[in-house]
Motif scaffolding. Sequence first.
Motif, mmCIF file in Angstrom:
data_model
loop_
_atom_site.group_PDB
_atom_site.id
_atom_site.type_symbol
_atom_site.label_atom_id
_atom_site.label_comp_id
_atom_site.label_asym_id
_atom_site.label_seq_id
_atom_site.Cartn_x
_atom_site.Cartn_y
_atom_site.Cartn_z
ATOM 1 N N PHE A 17 30.923 8.702 -5.818
ATOM 2 C CA PHE A 17 32.288 8.468 -5.346
ATOM 3 C C PHE A 17 33.269 9.272 -6.190
ATOM 4 C CE2 PHE A 17 31.767 5.423 -8.750
ATOM 5 C CZ PHE A 17 33.013 5.348 -9.357
ATOM 6 N N ALA A 18 34.359 9.652 -5.559
ATOM 7 C CA ALA A 18 35.393 10.455 -6.216
ATOM 8 C C ALA A 18 36.574 9.568 -6.565
ATOM 9 C CB ALA A 18 35.838 11.591 -5.302
ATOM 10 N N ARG A 337 33.650 17.365 -12.025
ATOM 11 C CA ARG A 337 35.085 17.093 -12.107
ATOM 12 C C ARG A 337 35.865 18.269 -11.529
ATOM 13 N NH1 ARG A 337 37.361 16.427 -17.883
ATOM 14 N NH2 ARG A 337 35.673 14.879 -17.956
ATOM 15 N N PHE A 338 36.797 17.936 -10.670
ATOM 16 C CA PHE A 338 37.712 18.931 -10.114
ATOM 17 C C PHE A 338 39.076 18.788 -10.770
ATOM 18 C CE2 PHE A 338 34.610 19.000 -6.739
ATOM 19 C CZ PHE A 338 34.669 20.308 -6.262
ATOM 20 N N TYR A 339 39.806 19.891 -10.768
ATOM 21 C CA TYR A 339 41.214 19.859 -11.146
ATOM 22 C C TYR A 339 41.994 20.358 -9.936
ATOM 23 C CZ TYR A 339 40.041 18.672 -15.906
ATOM 24 O OH TYR A 339 39.579 18.011 -17.017
ATOM 25 N N LYS A 340 42.537 19.413 -9.204
ATOM 26 C CA LYS A 340 43.217 19.707 -7.936
ATOM 27 C C LYS A 340 44.638 20.184 -8.201
ATOM 28 C CE LYS A 340 44.888 17.370 -3.768
ATOM 29 N NZ LYS A 340 44.786 16.173 -2.910
ATOM 30 N N MET A 351 33.837 12.967 -10.086
ATOM 31 C CA MET A 351 32.759 12.567 -9.182
ATOM 32 C C MET A 351 31.734 11.789 -10.018
ATOM 33 S SD MET A 351 33.608 13.954 -6.277
ATOM 34 C CE MET A 351 34.796 15.183 -5.699
ATOM 35 N N THR A 352 31.495 10.539 -9.642
ATOM 36 C CA THR A 352 30.726 9.641 -10.492
ATOM 37 C C THR A 352 29.620 8.952 -9.706
ATOM 38 O OG1 THR A 352 32.739 9.216 -11.769
ATOM 39 C CG2 THR A 352 30.911 7.701 -12.098
ATOM 40 N N VAL A 353 28.468 8.796 -10.341
ATOM 41 C CA VAL A 353 27.374 7.996 -9.777
ATOM 42 C C VAL A 353 27.541 6.568 -10.276
ATOM 43 C CG1 VAL A 353 24.879 7.660 -9.671
ATOM 44 C CG2 VAL A 353 25.824 9.972 -9.680
ATOM 45 N N PRO A 354 27.648 5.594 -9.392
ATOM 46 C CA PRO A 354 27.892 4.211 -9.852
ATOM 47 C C PRO A 354 26.657 3.591 -10.490
ATOM 48 C CG PRO A 354 27.634 4.260 -7.463
ATOM 49 C CD PRO A 354 27.609 5.694 -7.920
ATOM 50 N N ARG A 355 26.668 3.487 -11.801
ATOM 51 C CA ARG A 355 25.588 2.816 -12.525
ATOM 52 C C ARG A 355 26.203 1.950 -13.617
ATOM 53 N NH1 ARG A 355 20.564 7.128 -13.155
ATOM 54 N NH2 ARG A 355 20.234 7.432 -10.914
ATOM 55 N N LYS A 356 25.566 0.816 -13.889
ATOM 56 C CA LYS A 356 26.120 -0.122 -14.855
ATOM 57 C C LYS A 356 25.807 0.270 -16.295
ATOM 58 C CE LYS A 356 26.082 -4.105 -11.748
ATOM 59 N NZ LYS A 356 25.570 -5.476 -11.516
ATOM 60 N N SER A 357 24.646 0.844 -16.514
ATOM 61 C CA SER A 357 24.235 1.147 -17.881
ATOM 62 C C SER A 357 25.094 2.263 -18.474
ATOM 63 C CB SER A 357 22.769 1.574 -17.908
ATOM 64 O OG SER A 357 22.405 2.005 -19.201
ATOM 65 N N ASP A 358 25.428 2.138 -19.748
ATOM 66 C CA ASP A 358 26.169 3.200 -20.431
ATOM 67 C C ASP A 358 25.239 4.078 -21.260
ATOM 68 O OD1 ASP A 358 25.505 1.404 -22.358
ATOM 69 O OD2 ASP A 358 27.527 1.206 -23.212
ATOM 70 N N LEU A 359 23.921 3.918 -21.073
ATOM 71 C CA LEU A 359 22.962 4.783 -21.751
ATOM 72 C C LEU A 359 22.871 6.127 -21.021
ATOM 73 C CD1 LEU A 359 20.094 2.219 -22.455
ATOM 74 C CD2 LEU A 359 21.866 3.021 -24.035
ATOM 75 N N PHE A 360 22.341 7.120 -21.703
ATOM 76 C CA PHE A 360 22.219 8.449 -21.109
ATOM 77 C C PHE A 360 21.246 8.407 -19.934
ATOM 78 C CE2 PHE A 360 20.220 12.706 -20.975
ATOM 79 C CZ PHE A 360 21.354 13.450 -20.672
#
Length: 507
Positions: A17-18, A337-340, A351-360
């Motif tokens: 999602f953006a 990441r865009f700079y519009k 642009m992000t993948v929705p995941r709960k973990s903050d690990l790599f």
Amino acid sequence: MSFRRGVVRQSKFRHVFAQAWKSEHCIDDVRVSRVTWDGPLCAVNPKFIAVIIEAGGGGTFLVVPINKSGRVDQSCPTVCGHAAPVLDIQWCPHDDNIIASASEDCTVKVWQIPDGGLTVPMTDAILTLEGHSKRVGILAWHPSAYNILLTAGCDNIICVWNVGTGELVYQLTESHPDLIYSVSWNKDGSAVCTVCKDKALRIIDPRRGTVLKVREKVHEGTRPMRAVFLADGKILTTGFSRMSERQFALWDTKDLSEPVVVQEMDTSNGVLLPFYDPDTNMVYLCGKGDCTIRYFEVTDEPPYVHFLSLYSSKEPQRGAGFLCKRGVEVNKCEIARFYKLHERKVEPISMTVPRKSDLFQVDLYPDTAGLEPALLADEWIAGQDAPPLLVSLSGGYTAPPSKQRDTLRGKPKRDSQDLGSPLTSAGNTAAHTSTPTSAAREMDEEAAPQQVTPKETDGNADRPRREDEMLTELLAEMKALRAVVLAQNQRIELLERQLARIEDGDV
């Protein structure tokens, strides 16, 4: 058949999602250029944002640190050495301080931006390249060879330069009968693909000056087209149909007789700028004048180019910059990441993948192209080819976002990456060791007023002395532990570099 149609395709990028950044993180009062050239007008790397802007007489672009936000003062220094409007700007993939600019004044200039950005206007380039007879609108740095820069102008000529010497090493004068719309290197820099006003897609060997393959009428429409080489050797093109519908097509370079897939999108007249991420095999289509950014995943399975989603906003974009993977925030699962560019604003969009973990997340971040070039200019000119040298992004997630960007930006360049020296970075070490020292100093200052005086001890003078000794011992132990941690981090980074070289066959 109905069951098969209902099967959901498995992909870790299906729910990307953006999200636009908050207004306080945008850059305001940026007078984006109004040139009619269909370029992105913006270039971004992990250190800087560069935007072509309006200025008296033209020939100006703005460079600010990537963590810049808020209003840009009218007196802010700019890069202003061209005699006519700038049409394209591109950061060097092997040095985050080097940027090239192409202009209507028929020249290409190469600039060295100081760390931290400009403090005074920059008028003198470190190199001026003169070889085109008409305006120059396209720049493309070689993906893996150091100091190799391709330029294309409205004289229908492609030039390949050795920026290290300023020498014009190749010039292709007969390959294109009309205006060149776009040029893209393949993965190892052995060939380029171009699209031209004659509607043809060409695959060219720039060193031999030969056209390897041609496909006539890639798109039937008369509006400008774009083409980009994908990691697997396929080519994605954007253009217009005979009915002026915007479309994209995927081509297999082994057989250009028919496209792998063609898809119509809409009837807007804005040129579709493709931005490709070889790490995820995702393509982002950003139309000039659009309010949307569409993104797709390219696979080997039909329909080959899979629509994922689109980002939509109220305001149209004048252009866009695309940040390379070294600059994204891996601790937030940000994959792009865009700079519009708005009319007077630069807005980051993650642009992000929705995941709960903050690990790599290893599966989201395969090794990506690093700063170190795989070849020197002379090696490529002599006929060698090599894909970009890759680096791991693991470890970046441990730092807070702002500090992480500094860490990723601060990786040493090729000329300082001598494995014989300990991390090659006395500067980096000093930067790290200054933090514990200042922290210890702050603790000393905070502790001083709290020391117990003899009056407060009811005559027990030994108590403050013991507390002073304990505090001194604690501070000494903290400094020692910090030194150990720093040394281990440096050792880990050195071993990672050595491992990467062994895997790439350099050792």
